[in-house]
Structures are given as C-alpha cells and as structure tokens.
Design an enzyme around this catalytic site. Structure first.
Site, mmCIF file in Angstrom:
data_model
loop_
_atom_site.group_PDB
_atom_site.id
_atom_site.type_symbol
_atom_site.label_atom_id
_atom_site.label_comp_id
_atom_site.label_asym_id
_atom_site.label_seq_id
_atom_site.Cartn_x
_atom_site.Cartn_y
_atom_site.Cartn_z
ATOM 1 N N TYR A 1 60.827 37.495 34.394
ATOM 2 C CA TYR A 1 60.842 36.458 33.355
ATOM 3 C C TYR A 1 61.438 36.973 32.044
ATOM 4 O O TYR A 1 61.721 36.197 31.151
ATOM 5 C CB TYR A 1 59.428 35.915 33.077
ATOM 6 C CG TYR A 1 58.797 35.152 34.223
ATOM 7 C CD1 TYR A 1 59.442 35.014 35.442
ATOM 8 C CD2 TYR A 1 57.545 34.560 34.087
ATOM 9 C CE1 TYR A 1 58.856 34.328 36.490
ATOM 10 C CE2 TYR A 1 56.959 33.862 35.134
ATOM 11 C CZ TYR A 1 57.617 33.765 36.335
ATOM 12 O OH TYR A 1 57.035 33.076 37.370
ATOM 13 N N LYS B 1 55.526 44.055 46.031
ATOM 14 C CA LYS B 1 56.358 43.809 47.208
ATOM 15 C C LYS B 1 57.164 45.083 47.433
ATOM 16 O O LYS B 1 58.397 45.095 47.429
ATOM 17 C CB LYS B 1 57.242 42.574 46.957
ATOM 18 C CG LYS B 1 58.023 42.097 48.157
ATOM 19 C CD LYS B 1 57.174 41.432 49.241
ATOM 20 C CE LYS B 1 58.011 41.108 50.449
ATOM 21 N NZ LYS B 1 57.234 40.623 51.592
ATOM 22 N N ASP C 1 52.910 38.641 49.698
ATOM 23 C CA ASP C 1 52.814 37.554 50.691
ATOM 24 C C ASP C 1 51.475 37.609 51.412
ATOM 25 O O ASP C 1 50.771 36.607 51.558
ATOM 26 C CB ASP C 1 54.002 37.588 51.675
ATOM 27 C CG ASP C 1 54.291 38.972 52.230
ATOM 28 O OD1 ASP C 1 53.709 39.967 51.752
ATOM 29 O OD2 ASP C 1 55.117 39.073 53.165
ATOM 30 N N ASP D 1 51.832 34.910 38.044
ATOM 31 C CA ASP D 1 51.999 33.487 37.747
ATOM 32 C C ASP D 1 51.651 32.667 38.990
ATOM 33 O O ASP D 1 50.857 31.721 38.937
ATOM 34 C CB ASP D 1 53.459 33.255 37.323
ATOM 35 C CG ASP D 1 53.729 31.830 36.868
ATOM 36 O OD1 ASP D 1 52.759 31.130 36.477
ATOM 37 O OD2 ASP D 1 54.902 31.418 36.888
ATOM 38 N N ASP E 1 47.851 30.478 40.029
ATOM 39 C CA ASP E 1 47.761 29.048 40.389
ATOM 40 C C ASP E 1 47.043 28.891 41.724
ATOM 41 O O ASP E 1 46.213 27.994 41.902
ATOM 42 C CB ASP E 1 49.160 28.418 40.505
ATOM 43 C CG ASP E 1 49.630 27.801 39.188
ATOM 44 O OD1 ASP E 1 49.242 28.313 38.118
ATOM 45 O OD2 ASP E 1 50.387 26.807 39.229
#
Ligand code: IPM
Ligand code: MG
Length: 371
Positions: free
Chosen positions: A143, A198, A231, A255, A259
């Site tokens: 970001y 990851k 994942d 982020d 959620d």
C-alpha cells in the site's frame, strides 16, 4: 484530565456513528471528571467537495494540535473516479497514517458473549468466546511501495498504460518494530504469536519470516511463535479461530484477514482499531468503511466507533478504567438483548432493535450504571 481530540467524522455513515462516539465520550468525561475538547475537521470526500483535497491543510493542522485523532470512515462511489491522489483512501487515510508514522494497527477481534448467535460460525467452534488481536503493519508493504503506472519498463510490444505495478517493500527495521508491538501485546496475553506471510512465494515475506523469527528468539524467548501462510491462515480463521491469540502480519494481509475475522465475530460493525506511532500518538477508527448504502438512515451500528473511543482512552490517554467502563456498558446493553439491525437475530424482540442514536443512548444509560 484534559485532552484535545481531533474529530474527523468523514463520509457516509461516519458523521452519524461519530455523533454516538462523542456522546459516549461526553458521558465518560462527565462521570470520571475529565475534559475532552473536540475540534472537528473535514476529511475524505466531504473535504474534497469543500476544499478540493481530501486531506486539507486545516485538517492536518487540527491533527497536529491534538492529543489523538478520532476518525469515522471515508469514501463513497461519488469520489471513486477521482485521480488516485485525490480519492479519500489514497489522498487522505493512507497519507494520515504515513504523516503521523502510525505503523502499528491493533485490531482486536472479540466476540461479546451475548452475540455468539449472530456470529457466522457454528457456536461449538466459538465455545467460551473468541479474543484474537490482529497486529497489522500499517505504513509499509504494497500500500506504500511506489506505484508505478506510467514509468514502468514495458515488455516489448506492450502499449504504455497496459501495465500497472505495485511494489511490496519491507525493510528489517520496519519488520522489527511491528514484531516488538506484537510481542509486547502477546506478553500481556497468552504469549502465543502467529506471524502470517506468504514466504513460499514472496521475497518480502521471506525477509518478514526471518526477521520475526530472529527478533522473537532474541528478545522474547518466552513467546511461542509459529508461522502460517496467508491462504492457510484465512482458512484457519474461518474454521478454527480459537487457535489464535496474537496475529502479526503485513499491511495487505492484515487488511484482508481483519475483515475476515470481523465477519466471524458477527458483524463488521463491532470492531474498533487503534493505529499507533512509535511515540504513542494515535488514530482511532472502526475497521469498517463508510457504508454509503445505509448512510443517513439511522441503521448503522455505532459500536465499533464507540469501542474505538474506548481504545483511544486506553492507548492514547492511559485511561484504562474509563475504557473498561465503556466495554462493560456495551456488554450490559448486549446482555439485555438490545441490538442494531446488523447484529439482530431471530431471537431479538422487535422492541429491542435500536437505531444508531438509540444504541448510543443505551450505551450512555448503561455507562451510568457501571460500578
Ligand atoms: C482499512 C480500510 C483501508 C485500508 C482502506 C479504506 C484504504 O480497508 O482500514 O482496513 O485498506 O487500510
Ligand atoms: Mg480494510
């Protein structure tokens, strides 16, 4: 105690939930003998409409002069098509985080006992409640890496404009400082830390894993650290969330996973956050967005905003007792069956379904009763 608070309500449901947040802070001030001085400023789309910029100088000045920033939500379809640097997200929220060095984003995902029936997971998977703390790195990663839309070197034959590139960059000190925040939090809880990355694909994640491992081994040998690919982590959060205590992860993964964690707690309308700098300055905002589809209808759940106020009291002002009082008041309200529409279930009696301001009033009423 006297504190100056920059109040940035923003767009969509921002102003209506902020009103309830301030109502509750006023009740805390009255009850515990503090003075909170609010200075309101525009941010996001509404600021763009008035000043031509989503983060005007006036607003920055207001934040500069404040002891903390209390933030609502920004954005909406009206401003989506603006050039990136003028959108509420990339022109205001991200720059605010960068401007004040708010690298540590704490996102607790807690299930309030009475809401277990609103949670999306079968209740046996949530037996005894749920209390996860997601520590999201907030000023680095993809970001904040240079976005190169124009100057990227194109493959032969490709046309300028066919490519967009985002760089995911992390440096060792950036990883160490967020690891420290996560370790400090873990030490006050169950000393269990899961670092999510990851590393099987991304170089930045390989570095992340190496640095977190070394940092914890060297500085916090008491902490049980484990690593998980993002994942798999998404699947684990959705199916077996109780295995987690503190999660630490980079900006984008945090982020997304926050959620997800909010969904399993019942409603995204319940989860607050604190974004802190190295010196302890902070911005406090609900993790949900501006929900333009329900704005102005009195339907929005103000509890994430109110809980963000509680985090501000605790983290920015060191007012732990006051912060707990808000949480206890909310617990009382929920225990007695009061709900906003988003957290109501088939068992909720109609007369206990409250509007945005009705919920704010209820929290104030119960705050007076908290011992
Ligand atoms: C959040 C939001 C923001 C983010 C958006 C609005 C830029 O989704 O705080 O999680 O991605 O950080
Ligand atoms: Mg988000």
């Amino acid at each position: 105690m006297k504190k100056r608070i920059a109040v940035l309500a923003g767009d969509g449901i921002g102003p209506e939930i902020m009103k309830e947040g301030l109502k509750v802070l006023d009740a805390v001030a009255y009850r515990f003998g503090h003075v909170f001085e609010y200075k309101e400023a525009l941010v996001g789309g509404c600021a763009y409409d008035k000043y031509g910029h989503p983060l005007p100088d006036e607003t920055k000045k207001t934040c500069d002069n404040a002891d903390a920033i209390y933030f609502g939500a920004v954005g909406g379809p009206k401003w989506d098509a603006l050039p990136a640097e003028l959108t509420p997200e990339r022109g205001a929220l991200l720059p605010l985080r960068a401007l004040y060095g708010l690298f540590a984003n704490l996102r607790p995902a807690v299930i309030f006992g009475p809401l277990a029936d609103a949670a999306s997971l079968k209740s046996e998977r949530l037996k005894g409640g749920l209390d996860i703390l997601i520590v999201r790195e907030l000023t680095g990663g993809v970001y904040f890496g240079k976005n190169k839309v124009k100057s990227v070197t194109l493959q032969e034959g490709a046309v300028q404009g066919d490519y967009a590139v985002d760089y995911m960059i992390y440096s060792v000190p950036e990883i160490q400082r967020i690891a420290r925040v996560a370790c400090d939090a873990a030490m006050k809880r169950n000393r269990k830390l899961t670092s999510i990355d990851k590393a099987n694909v991304l170089e930045s994640s390989k570095l992340w894993r190496k640095v977190v491992t070394e940092y914890v081994q060297k500085n916090y040998p008491q902490i049980i650290l484990n690593h998980m690919y993002v994942d798999n982590a998404a699947m684990q959060i959705a199916t077996n969330p109780k295995q987690f205590d503190v999660i630490v992860t980079e900006n984008m993964f945090g982020d997304i996973l926050s959620d997800l964690a909010s969904a399993i707690t019942g409603s995204i309308g319940m989860l607050p956050s604190a974004s802190l700098s190295a010196s302890g300055f902070g911005l406090f905002e609900p993790i949900h967005g501006s929900a333009p589809d329900i704005a102005g209808q009195g339907k929005a759940n103000p509890l994430a905003q109110i809980l963000s106020g509680a985090m501000m009291l605790k983290y920015a002002f060191g007012l732990g007792k006051e912060s707990n009082a808000i949480e206890m008041a909310i617990m009382g309200v929920l225990e007695d069956g009061y709900r906003t529409g988003d957290i109501a279930s088939a068992n909720t009696s109609k007369d206990r379904i409250l509007s945005t301001s009705g919920m704010g009033d209820k929290v104030v009423e119960y705050l007076r009763k908290v011992k």
